[in-house]
Design an enzyme around this catalytic site. Structure first.
Site, PDB file in Angstrom:
ATOM      1  N   PRO A  31       0.823  -1.215   0.000  1.00 23.09           N
ATOM      2  CA  PRO A  31       0.000   0.000   0.000  1.00 23.09           C
ATOM      3  C   PRO A  31       0.854   1.260   0.000  1.00 23.09           C
ATOM      4  O   PRO A  31       1.967   1.279   0.545  1.00 23.09           O
ATOM      5  CB  PRO A  31      -0.798  -0.115   1.306  1.00 23.09           C
ATOM      6  CG  PRO A  31      -0.699  -1.545   1.718  1.00 23.09           C
ATOM      7  CD  PRO A  31       0.621  -2.027   1.209  1.00 23.09           C
ATOM      8  N   ILE A 105      11.214   1.838   0.860  1.00 23.01           N
ATOM      9  CA  ILE A 105      12.130   1.123   1.755  1.00 23.01           C
ATOM     10  C   ILE A 105      12.024  -0.388   1.565  1.00 23.01           C
ATOM     11  O   ILE A 105      12.550  -1.151   2.366  1.00 23.01           O
ATOM     12  CB  ILE A 105      11.829   1.482   3.228  1.00 23.01           C
ATOM     13  CG1 ILE A 105      10.385   1.104   3.605  1.00 23.01           C
ATOM     14  CG2 ILE A 105      12.070   2.961   3.488  1.00 23.01           C
ATOM     15  CD1 ILE A 105      10.040   1.319   5.084  1.00 23.01           C
ATOM     16  N   HIS A 121      15.012   7.092   1.939  1.00 25.57           N
ATOM     17  CA  HIS A 121      14.407   6.820   3.244  1.00 25.57           C
ATOM     18  C   HIS A 121      14.891   5.514   3.865  1.00 25.57           C
ATOM     19  O   HIS A 121      14.274   5.010   4.800  1.00 25.57           O
ATOM     20  CB  HIS A 121      12.879   6.829   3.120  1.00 25.57           C
ATOM     21  CG  HIS A 121      12.338   8.172   2.742  1.00 25.57           C
ATOM     22  ND1 HIS A 121      11.122   8.345   2.107  1.00 25.57           N
ATOM     23  CD2 HIS A 121      12.861   9.411   2.904  1.00 25.57           C
ATOM     24  CE1 HIS A 121      10.921   9.640   1.899  1.00 25.57           C
ATOM     25  NE2 HIS A 121      11.960  10.297   2.367  1.00 25.57           N
ATOM     26  N   CYS A 129      22.054  -1.888  15.659  1.00 26.48           N
ATOM     27  CA  CYS A 129      21.930  -1.661  17.095  1.00 26.48           C
ATOM     28  C   CYS A 129      22.174  -0.184  17.378  1.00 26.48           C
ATOM     29  O   CYS A 129      23.152   0.393  16.900  1.00 26.48           O
ATOM     30  CB  CYS A 129      22.934  -2.528  17.852  1.00 26.48           C
ATOM     31  SG  CYS A 129      22.987  -2.183  19.631  1.00 26.48           S
TER      32      CYS A 129
END
Length: 246
Positions: A31, A105, A121, A129
């Site tokens: 979406p 992404i 992005h 981490c």
């Protein structure tokens, strides 16, 4: 525009840059955000609006709730590249496409075979981490136990390498995207409302001959375009690259 006109645009160009948004992946079942069927309109039953849950403040304060939403709504492991992704990979292989700039992404451009991908992005496929910077693949992230993934080396919280609201874009990646747009003689913009900044501002750096805007609806930058096609990303890209696809 018919397919011959689209093909002529490619044939007459030597350095093409592509800039795409969420609309390039909707045909792969992912979406978008702002359309009538997008995530921001359909994410009902969440404790906060999606744009709040995808902010850095929310990640820091409520990491378990962030990850619950993120894993359900932002990760689409079964998604496959569509014909538009494949056409761009072919365009790059033919030596025409010099840079592929994406706001997405999902990593589908790389899965389709594109190599020079500038991810403004970030990517769900990279994680790190927040304490020791140990890196984790998406598969490794999903195997970490607990509601909040913890680093196996130091116990720190693992964060997706995606740009959340309130976070700046990676300066190096953005500068490379700006340079690619500046040097291109043709810029193809597809599947984006051109409403998210600073990414949308990249279009202002283009001074080449042909600006092709592919989107199903109008954008605020339509007046900048030399050619506009209100059709699906994959349909137009397939017609545009037919000679390169053999």
């Amino acid at each position: 525009m018919d397919h011959r006109e689209l093909q002529e645009l490619v044939r007459d160009s030597r350095s093409i840059a592509f800039f795409g948004g969420a609309g390039t992946s909707t045909e792969s079942g992912i979406p978008d955000f702002r359309s009538s069927t997008g995530l921001f309109r359909t994410a009902h039953g969440t404790s906060h609006p999606p744009e709040v849950m995808l902010s850095r403040d929310f990640f820091d304060r409520y990491p378990a709730e962030f990850y619950r939403f993120y894993k359900e709504k932002m990760i689409h492991r079964a998604a496959l590249p569509n014909d538009g992704h494949k056409a761009l990979a072919d365009l790059e292989a033919a030596g025409k496409l010099k840079a592929l700039i994406t706001q997405n992404i999902d990593g589908l451009h790389q899965l389709a075979g594109s190599r020079n991908v500038l991810e403004l992005h970030g990517s769900v496929h990279r994680n790190f981490c927040t304490v020791c910077e140990q890196s984790y693949t998406l598969g490794e992230l999903l195997t970490l136990e607990g509601p909040v993934p913890k680093c196996q080396s130091c116990g720190g919280t693992v964060k997706p390498d995606v740009v959340l609201y309130q976070e700046p874009l990676n300066t190096g990646v953005f500068n490379r995207a700006e340079e690619a747009v500046t040097q291109a003689d043709m810029l193809i913009v597809a599947g984006t409302s051109l409403s998210v900044y600073p990414a949308a501002g990249l279009i202002r750096y283009f001074s080449g001959r042909t600006l092709l805007l592919i989107n199903k609806s109008e954008t605020k930058y339509d007046s900048y375009a030399t050619h506009i096609v209100n059709d699906s990303f994959s349909a137009v890209m397939t017609r545009l690259t037919e000679p390169e696809r053999g």
